[in-house]
Design a protein around this motif. Structure first.
Motif, PDB file in Angstrom:
ATOM      1  N   ALA A 100      -2.666 -34.215   2.467  1.00  0.00           N
ATOM      2  CA  ALA A 100      -2.542 -32.757   2.167  1.00  0.00           C
ATOM      3  C   ALA A 100      -2.972 -32.469   0.632  1.00  0.00           C
ATOM      4  O   ALA A 100      -2.477 -33.303  -0.265  1.00  0.00           O
ATOM      5  CB  ALA A 100      -1.058 -32.044   2.603  1.00  0.00           C
ATOM      6  N   ILE A 101      -3.460 -31.536   0.310  1.00  0.00           N
ATOM      7  CA  ILE A 101      -3.621 -30.883  -0.962  1.00  0.00           C
ATOM      8  C   ILE A 101      -3.305 -29.408  -1.112  1.00  0.00           C
ATOM      9  O   ILE A 101      -3.802 -28.617  -0.433  1.00  0.00           O
ATOM     10  CB  ILE A 101      -5.229 -31.027  -1.057  1.00  0.00           C
ATOM     11  CG1 ILE A 101      -5.729 -32.510  -0.865  1.00  0.00           C
ATOM     12  CG2 ILE A 101      -5.657 -30.452  -2.704  1.00  0.00           C
ATOM     13  CD1 ILE A 101      -7.233 -32.478  -1.166  1.00  0.00           C
ATOM     14  N   LEU A 102      -2.462 -29.315  -2.060  1.00  0.00           N
ATOM     15  CA  LEU A 102      -1.935 -28.105  -2.401  1.00  0.00           C
ATOM     16  C   LEU A 102      -2.619 -27.339  -3.494  1.00  0.00           C
ATOM     17  O   LEU A 102      -3.231 -27.988  -4.499  1.00  0.00           O
ATOM     18  CB  LEU A 102      -0.462 -28.095  -2.701  1.00  0.00           C
ATOM     19  CG  LEU A 102       0.464 -28.752  -1.456  1.00  0.00           C
ATOM     20  CD1 LEU A 102       1.851 -28.889  -2.063  1.00  0.00           C
ATOM     21  CD2 LEU A 102       0.333 -28.109  -0.260  1.00  0.00           C
ATOM     22  N   PRO A 103      -2.781 -26.005  -3.441  1.00  0.00           N
ATOM     23  CA  PRO A 103      -3.581 -25.278  -4.792  1.00  0.00           C
ATOM     24  C   PRO A 103      -2.377 -25.325  -5.880  1.00  0.00           C
ATOM     25  O   PRO A 103      -1.398 -25.770  -5.729  1.00  0.00           O
ATOM     26  CB  PRO A 103      -3.645 -24.225  -4.161  1.00  0.00           C
ATOM     27  CG  PRO A 103      -2.604 -23.721  -3.168  1.00  0.00           C
ATOM     28  CD  PRO A 103      -2.563 -25.168  -2.510  1.00  0.00           C
ATOM     29  N   PRO A 104      -3.150 -25.128  -7.207  1.00  0.00           N
ATOM     30  CA  PRO A 104      -2.078 -24.967  -8.139  1.00  0.00           C
ATOM     31  C   PRO A 104      -1.053 -24.314  -8.408  1.00  0.00           C
ATOM     32  O   PRO A 104      -1.098 -23.076  -7.193  1.00  0.00           O
ATOM     33  CB  PRO A 104      -3.193 -24.497  -9.490  1.00  0.00           C
ATOM     34  CG  PRO A 104      -4.522 -24.659  -8.638  1.00  0.00           C
ATOM     35  CD  PRO A 104      -4.357 -24.707  -7.325  1.00  0.00           C
TER      36      PRO A 104
END
Length: 91
Positions: free
Chosen positions: A67-71
């Motif tokens: 999973a990739i979360l935004p800043p």
């Protein structure tokens, strides 16, 4: 599970944390759907804190992210464009 926070790096979360991660992500999805800025800020901070409670992957190691979360400085409007009915975390 490996989760990346854009601009910060990757964290490894134990498999037994995935259900709790999905619950926190669900809270974020509800806050974004309702357009409640205060609830969004609280839920997004909780999601990021949950991920950061995992084991930080050293910067010199590179793994595929589950999973990739935004800043962390992402706005509600930006999040609204990213989030689907399933939240940010698939599953």
């Amino acid at each position: 599970m490996i989760v990346r926070i854009m601009g910060e790096g990757q964290w490894r979360l134990a498999d037994d944390k995935v259900d709790a991660l999905n619950a926190v992500d669900g809270d974020l999805e509800k806050a974004v759907s309702s357009g409640d800025e205060a609830a969004y800020q609280t839920a997004f901070a909780a999601l990021l804190d949950f991920v950061r409670s995992g084991e930080k992957v050293p910067d010199d190691e590179l793994h595929d992210s589950d999973a990739i979360l935004p800043p962390s400085d992402s706005s509600l409007a930006e999040m609204r464009e990213l989030i689907s009915g399933d939240g940010l975390i698939a599953g």
